[in-house]
Design an enzyme around this catalytic site. Structure first.
Site, short mmCIF file in Angstrom:
data_model
loop_
_atom_site.label_atom_id
_atom_site.label_comp_id
_atom_site.label_asym_id
_atom_site.label_seq_id
_atom_site.Cartn_x
_atom_site.Cartn_y
_atom_site.Cartn_z
N LYS A 186 0.85 -1.19 0.00
CA LYS A 186 0.00 0.00 0.00
C LYS A 186 0.88 1.23 0.00
O LYS A 186 1.83 1.33 0.79
CB LYS A 186 -0.88 0.00 1.27
N GLN B 205 7.22 3.93 3.85
CA GLN B 205 5.80 3.57 3.85
C GLN B 205 5.56 2.28 4.63
O GLN B 205 4.56 2.13 5.33
CB GLN B 205 5.34 3.39 2.40
N LYS C 32 5.61 3.20 8.27
CA LYS C 32 4.47 4.10 8.53
C LYS C 32 3.17 3.29 8.60
O LYS C 32 2.38 3.43 9.53
CB LYS C 32 4.37 5.11 7.39
N LYS D 236 5.40 1.70 -3.07
CA LYS D 236 5.33 3.06 -3.62
C LYS D 236 5.58 2.98 -5.11
O LYS D 236 6.29 2.09 -5.58
CB LYS D 236 6.41 3.94 -2.98
N ASP E 215 0.09 10.79 -4.54
CA ASP E 215 1.22 11.40 -3.85
C ASP E 215 1.48 12.70 -4.63
O ASP E 215 0.58 13.20 -5.31
CB ASP E 215 2.43 10.45 -3.85
N THR F 158 -4.35 13.53 5.33
CA THR F 158 -2.93 13.65 5.68
C THR F 158 -2.70 14.92 6.49
O THR F 158 -2.04 14.89 7.54
CB THR F 158 -2.04 13.62 4.42
N ASN G 23 -2.07 19.36 -1.50
CA ASN G 23 -3.13 18.74 -0.70
C ASN G 23 -2.79 18.67 0.79
O ASN G 23 -3.59 19.04 1.64
CB ASN G 23 -3.43 17.35 -1.28
N SER H 27 -6.80 5.79 3.76
CA SER H 27 -6.85 4.90 2.59
C SER H 27 -7.27 3.49 3.03
O SER H 27 -8.05 2.82 2.35
CB SER H 27 -5.48 4.81 1.92
N1 GLU Z 1 1.26 9.00 -0.56
C1 GLU Z 1 0.69 8.98 0.77
C2 GLU Z 1 1.76 8.66 1.78
O1 GLU Z 1 2.89 9.05 1.61
C3 GLU Z 1 -0.56 8.14 0.86
C4 GLU Z 1 -0.44 6.71 0.49
C5 GLU Z 1 -1.74 5.95 0.47
O2 GLU Z 1 -2.79 6.51 0.80
O3 GLU Z 1 -1.69 4.77 0.11
O4 GLU Z 1 1.54 8.07 2.81
#
Ligand code: GLU
Length: 447
Positions: free
Chosen positions: A91, A112, A115, A127, A167, A211, A242, A379
C-alpha cells in the site's frame, strides 16, 4: 554511531544500491534507532531479518510511451516498488515528478512500510511513480499518460495484491484516469484496487483532508504532553498542495494562525493569517501558484520568490512539501526564533542534520512516518468501505482518523519511554514500526 551488528548491514545497503542517496538516508535513520532494539531483543539480529526489511520484495520498472498534443511520442519511466507485504497488500501512493528515480521510490516504499505498520492496520508497504512532469501539460495529455502508465502497472496490482493511491503530482483527477483504464483492462469494477478515489466512484469521505488533518492531530497530541495547544500559535507550513492546504485548515480551526506557506516558485507571508478559502480557490480550482494568491489578495501579503520559508519566525513548523526541504541551517534558524514543535507532513522533509538540531534543542519533533500517517490510514478505511460496499459519514470517518492518530502518537511516546528516550518520537516511531513488521516477517518464515 551505528551499532556494530548493524554496520555491515548498512554497508551492504550502500554497496548494493549505489547512488540512491535518499534510500540510504531513509535506511540509515531507521538503523540508527535499532541498536537499542537488538541489544534488548537479540533475536531481531538473527535470520537476516533486518537485511530482509532493507530489500524490497519486488521492484518493477517499465516504459511509459504516450503521444503529446503536438503528436510527438514521449517516453517516461514508470516504477512500482513492492517493498513489504508481511502485514497486508502493498500500500502506498504514486508520485509524478521529474525528479523521480528508482532510489526515490525505494526510499518512499521503505518509509511507507514502517508508517503503515505504525497505523496498526493490515497494510504492507509499497510506492510507485514516474519521472513524468505534469506541469504545463494539458488535460488530454495527463489522461493519455495516466492510461499508458496503468496499461503497464495494471498487471501488477489488485485489491489483495497492491493498492496504489496519490502522492505528489497525483490527485483525484489522475486516479480517476488510472481507475478508468484499470477497469477497462480488467473488466472488473474493483473499487479496492486504488484509494483516494472520488466520492461517487468508491472514494472515502475525509481521504482528501486526511494527511493534513492527521498531521495536525499528531502535533496537537505532542503539544498536549507539554500542556500546550495550537491556540494563538504562529504556524508556518511549507508547500501549498493537498497536505499543506488541509494542514492549514485544521490548524486554523484549532485557533492557530497560518503566517506563511510556499510552492516551488517562492513563499508568501501574511501576518494576519492566510485566507484559506482564497488559497484553495487558487490552488485547487485554478491550479495556480502562491504568487497568484498574492496578486489576488493585494495588500497585507508579501510574495518572496527567493529565500527560505523557514526564515519566517514560527512557534510551530509543518514541512509539507517534499524530501530534504528543511536543512540543518533552516532548523537552527527555526530554533533561534523559538520554534516549539515541528510536524513532518511530507515524507522525510527534514535532513538528518535538521532532525538532530531539533532533538538537541528539545523541540517536539513528529517524524513523517508517524505524523503524516493519517493519509494512508484513511486509505485503509477506504479499503474497508470498498470491501463492505459501504460508505461512512464524514463524522464517523474523521473520528476513526482521530483515534488512529492518537493511537500512533501514544505508541511512539510509550516506545520512546520504554527505550529510555522520553519525548523522542523518531526513536519511538522507528522502533514501534519495526517491531510490528519484524514480528510478522518472523512468523511467516524465510520469505
Ligand atoms: N502517498 C501517501 C503517503 O505518503 C498516501 C499513500 C496511500 O494513501 O496509500 O503516505
Amino acid at each position: 554511531m551505528l551499532d556494530e551488528k548493524l554496520e555491515p548491514i548498512y554497508a551492504d545497503v550502500l554497496r548494493r544500491n549505489p547512488g540512491e542517496d535518499e534510500f540510504h538516508q531513509a535506511v540509515r535513520e531507521v538503523l540508527d534507532s535499532l541498536g537499542a532494539v537488538i541489544a534488548k531483543h537479540p533475536i531481531y539480529a538473527e535470520g537476516a531479518l533486518i537485511e530482509r526489511l532493507c530489500e524490497p520484495e519486488r521492484q518493477i520498472i517499465f516504459r511509459v510511451p504516450w503521444v503529446d498534443d503536438q503528436n510527438r511520442v514521449q517516453i517516461n519511466r514508470g516504477f512500482r516498488v513492492q517493498f513489504n507485504s508481511a502485514l497486508g497488500p502493498y500500500k502506498g501512493g504514486i508520485r509524478f515528478h521529474p525528479s523521480v528515480l528508482l532510489g526515490t521510490i525505494k526510499f518512499l516504499g521503505f518509509e511507507q512500510t514502517f508508517k503503515n505498520a505504525l497505523t496498526g492496520m493490515p497494510i504492507g508497504g509499497g510506492k510507485g511513480g514516474s519521472d513524468f512532469d505534469p506541469k504545463g501539460r494539458s488535460e488530454n495529455e495527463i489522461m493519455r499518460f495516466c492510461q499508458s502508465f496503468m496499461t503497464e502497472l495494471g498487471r501488477h496490482i489488485g485489491e489483495h495484491t497492491d493498492v496504489p493511491a496519490g502522492d505528489i503530482g497525483v490527485g483525484q483527477r489522475e486516479l480517476g484516469y488510472m481507475f478508468g483504464q484499470y477497469k477497462r483492462i480488467t473488466n472488473r469494477y474493483e473499487s479496492g484496487v486504488l484509494t483516494g478515489k472520488g466520492l461517487n466512484w468508491g472514494g472515502s469521505r475525509v481521504r482528501t483532508e486526511a494527511t493534513g488533518y492527521g498531521a495536525v492531530y499528531f502535533v496537537d497530541c505532542m503539544l498536549r504532553t507539554r500542556g500546550q495547544s495550537f491556540d494563538g500559535k504562529r504556524v508556518v507550513v511549507s508547500g501549498a498542495g493537498n497536505v499543506a492546504i488541509y494542514t492549514m485548515q485544521k490548524v486554523a480551526s484549532l485557533g492557530g494562525r497560518i503566517i506563511a506557506c510556499s510552492d516551488s516558485e517562492g513563499y508568501i507571508v501574511e501576518e494576519n493569517g492566510i485566507d484559506l478559502e482564497l488559497l484553495k480557490e487558487v490552488k485547487e480550482r485554478r491550479r495556480g501558484r502562491v504568487s497568484d494568491y498574492a496578486k489576488l489578495r493585494g495588500s497585507g501579503v508579501i510574495f518572496k520568490p527567493n529565500g527560505r520559508v523557514w526564515d519566517v519566525p514560527a512557534d510551530i513548523a509543518m514541512p509539507s512539501a517534499t524530501q530534504n526541504e528543511l536543512t540543518g541551517q533552516d532548523a537552527r534558524t527555526l530554533v533561534k526564533n523559538g520554534v516549539i514543535a515541528v510536524g513532518e507532513g511530507a515524507n522525510m522533509p527534514c535532513t538528518p542534520e535538521a532532525v538532530r538540531a531539533f532533538l538537541d534543542a528539545k523541540v517536539l519533533f513528529g517524524p513523517g512516518k508517524a505524523a503524516n500517517a493519517g493519509g494512508v490510514a484513511t486509505s485503509a478505511l477506504e479499503m474497508q468501505q470498498n470491501a463492505s460496499r459501504d460508505s461512512w459519514s464524514f463524522e464517523t470517518t474523521e473520528k476513526r482518523l482521530s483515534e488512529i492518530m492518537h493511537g500512533i502518537h501514544d505508541r511512539c511516546a510509550q516506545t520512546a519511554d520504554e527505550y529510555g528516550a522520553p519525548g523522542n518520537y523518531v526513536l519511538g516511531a522507528n522502533i514501534a514500526g519495526f517491531m510490528r513488521v519484524a514480528e510478522a516477517v518472523r512468523a511467516l518464515g524465510v520469505i
